[in-house]
Design an enzyme around this catalytic site. Sequence first.
Site, mmCIF file in Angstrom:
data_model
loop_
_atom_site.group_PDB
_atom_site.id
_atom_site.type_symbol
_atom_site.label_atom_id
_atom_site.label_comp_id
_atom_site.label_asym_id
_atom_site.label_seq_id
_atom_site.Cartn_x
_atom_site.Cartn_y
_atom_site.Cartn_z
ATOM 1 N N ASP A 223 0.964 -1.382 0.134
ATOM 2 C CA ASP A 223 0.164 0.041 0.181
ATOM 3 C C ASP A 223 0.862 1.313 -0.070
ATOM 4 O O ASP A 223 2.185 1.255 0.266
ATOM 5 C CB ASP A 223 -0.827 -0.095 1.063
ATOM 6 C CG ASP A 223 -0.278 -0.530 2.395
ATOM 7 O OD1 ASP A 223 0.934 -0.555 2.504
ATOM 8 O OD2 ASP A 223 -1.070 -0.971 3.274
ATOM 9 N N ASP B 167 -7.702 -3.034 14.212
ATOM 10 C CA ASP B 167 -9.275 -3.012 13.719
ATOM 11 C C ASP B 167 -9.331 -4.386 12.985
ATOM 12 O O ASP B 167 -10.225 -4.523 12.174
ATOM 13 C CB ASP B 167 -9.813 -1.832 13.089
ATOM 14 C CG ASP B 167 -8.951 -1.622 11.898
ATOM 15 O OD1 ASP B 167 -8.205 -2.052 11.420
ATOM 16 O OD2 ASP B 167 -9.363 -0.465 11.266
ATOM 17 N N HIS C 128 -7.286 -4.959 10.192
ATOM 18 C CA HIS C 128 -6.993 -4.434 8.711
ATOM 19 C C HIS C 128 -5.916 -5.288 8.268
ATOM 20 O O HIS C 128 -4.797 -5.645 9.006
ATOM 21 C CB HIS C 128 -7.173 -3.054 8.286
ATOM 22 C CG HIS C 128 -5.877 -2.370 8.875
ATOM 23 N ND1 HIS C 128 -6.151 -0.983 9.510
ATOM 24 C CD2 HIS C 128 -4.648 -2.564 8.895
ATOM 25 C CE1 HIS C 128 -4.811 -0.653 9.996
ATOM 26 N NE2 HIS C 128 -3.894 -1.343 9.375
ATOM 27 N N GLU D 250 -9.749 -1.855 5.435
ATOM 28 C CA GLU D 250 -10.468 -1.557 6.508
ATOM 29 C C GLU D 250 -11.551 -2.664 6.836
ATOM 30 O O GLU D 250 -12.131 -2.987 5.737
ATOM 31 C CB GLU D 250 -10.658 -0.194 6.691
ATOM 32 C CG GLU D 250 -9.602 0.831 6.517
ATOM 33 C CD GLU D 250 -8.890 0.736 7.904
ATOM 34 O OE1 GLU D 250 -8.706 -0.049 8.631
ATOM 35 O OE2 GLU D 250 -8.425 1.909 8.420
HETATM 36 C C1 F6R Z 1 1.459 -1.209 6.081
HETATM 37 C C2 F6R Z 1 0.134 -2.099 6.379
HETATM 38 C C3 F6R Z 1 -0.628 -2.248 7.634
HETATM 39 C C4 F6R Z 1 0.044 -2.658 8.789
HETATM 40 C C5 F6R Z 1 -0.701 -2.228 10.035
HETATM 41 C C6 F6R Z 1 0.005 -2.726 11.129
HETATM 42 O O1 F6R Z 1 1.614 -1.583 4.911
HETATM 43 O O2 F6R Z 1 -0.074 -3.008 5.429
HETATM 44 O O3 F6R Z 1 -1.770 -3.006 7.509
HETATM 45 O O4 F6R Z 1 0.723 -3.836 8.678
HETATM 46 O O5 F6R Z 1 -1.210 -1.391 10.103
HETATM 47 O O6 F6R Z 1 0.859 -1.660 11.557
HETATM 48 P P1 F6R Z 1 2.008 -1.619 12.674
HETATM 49 O O7 F6R Z 1 2.771 -2.892 12.137
HETATM 50 O O8 F6R Z 1 2.548 -0.468 12.614
HETATM 51 O O9 F6R Z 1 1.293 -1.807 14.162
#
Ligand code: F6R
Length: 274
Positions: free
Chosen positions: A67, A136, A138, A143
């Site tokens: 992303d 959440d 994701h 989301e």
């Molecule tokens: C980022 C991504 C997100 C993160 C998620 C957890 O490229 O795909 O799904 O993996 O938001 O983020 P952290 O590791 O910072 O808790």
Amino acid sequence: MLILIQPDEAGVATYAYEWLRQRIQRKPRLVLGLATGSTPLRLYRAMVEGYQRGELDFSEVITFNLDEYVGLSRHHPRSFYRFMHEHLFSHVNLRPENIHFLDGLPDDVEAHCEAYEAAIRAAGGIDVQILGIGRDGHIGFNEPTSSLCSRTRDKVLTRETIEDNRRFFGPGEEVPRWALTMGVGTILEAREILLLACGPAKARAVAAMAEGPVTALCPASALQLHPRVTVVCDEAAAAALQYQEYYRWIQANDYRLHEVVQKAKQARDTQPDH
Ligand code: F6R
């Protein structure tokens, strides 16, 4: 879904590194899906160190990141592109033409997302996808309420995710509200998936992903439909799992399966009436 519980974050990274090292060594032209965020940072550090020790060679590896924030150019200090360069790309021998990224400033979002999907297909599909998980539930930036067959597209981030991402931005800096992300359907097409989760804030999401119903309210739960998912989490992230004892039991016994079959075969072969 294989769930491996490690004592701490360092244990998660060590396991993940070893898992990935074997796969890159087995297939030097591995197509590798990557995530940003804090969770994979230790893994990326281990990959850099592995490269420096001569254990890993990235010269044939092809990468696709999950992303990118909409509205940030590649060179923006908070873009995921910059993040990956700082933590991995500029420290290993990946070829620039093998690094694929969604562009946060596309002229035509739909065409750009379709081209990204086409590039993944042209590379032969993703062999290994590394994932983190949001509080959440994701994955990527899919989301809650994302379609479980979604493809690469733009997505409005939840307020919770925006607040979680604020820590990467300076005071007064605006956190993007949109992202381009591979869809849940895109992620599910990866041949193998390695999801990492650390810390108590992830406990609820990890339990919902692994043991809850398959639902768009927890997009990560769609991983239950994938035959080759390994989840590596620390004790804190595993804390809400109902079947924790069973996962530990599997972990303690699974590696012996081969040994047990060999022994039983030897015993059978030495039977006089065999
Ligand atoms: C980022 C991504 C997100 C993160 C998620 C957890 O490229 O795909 O799904 O993996 O938001 O983020 P952290 O590791 O910072 O808790």
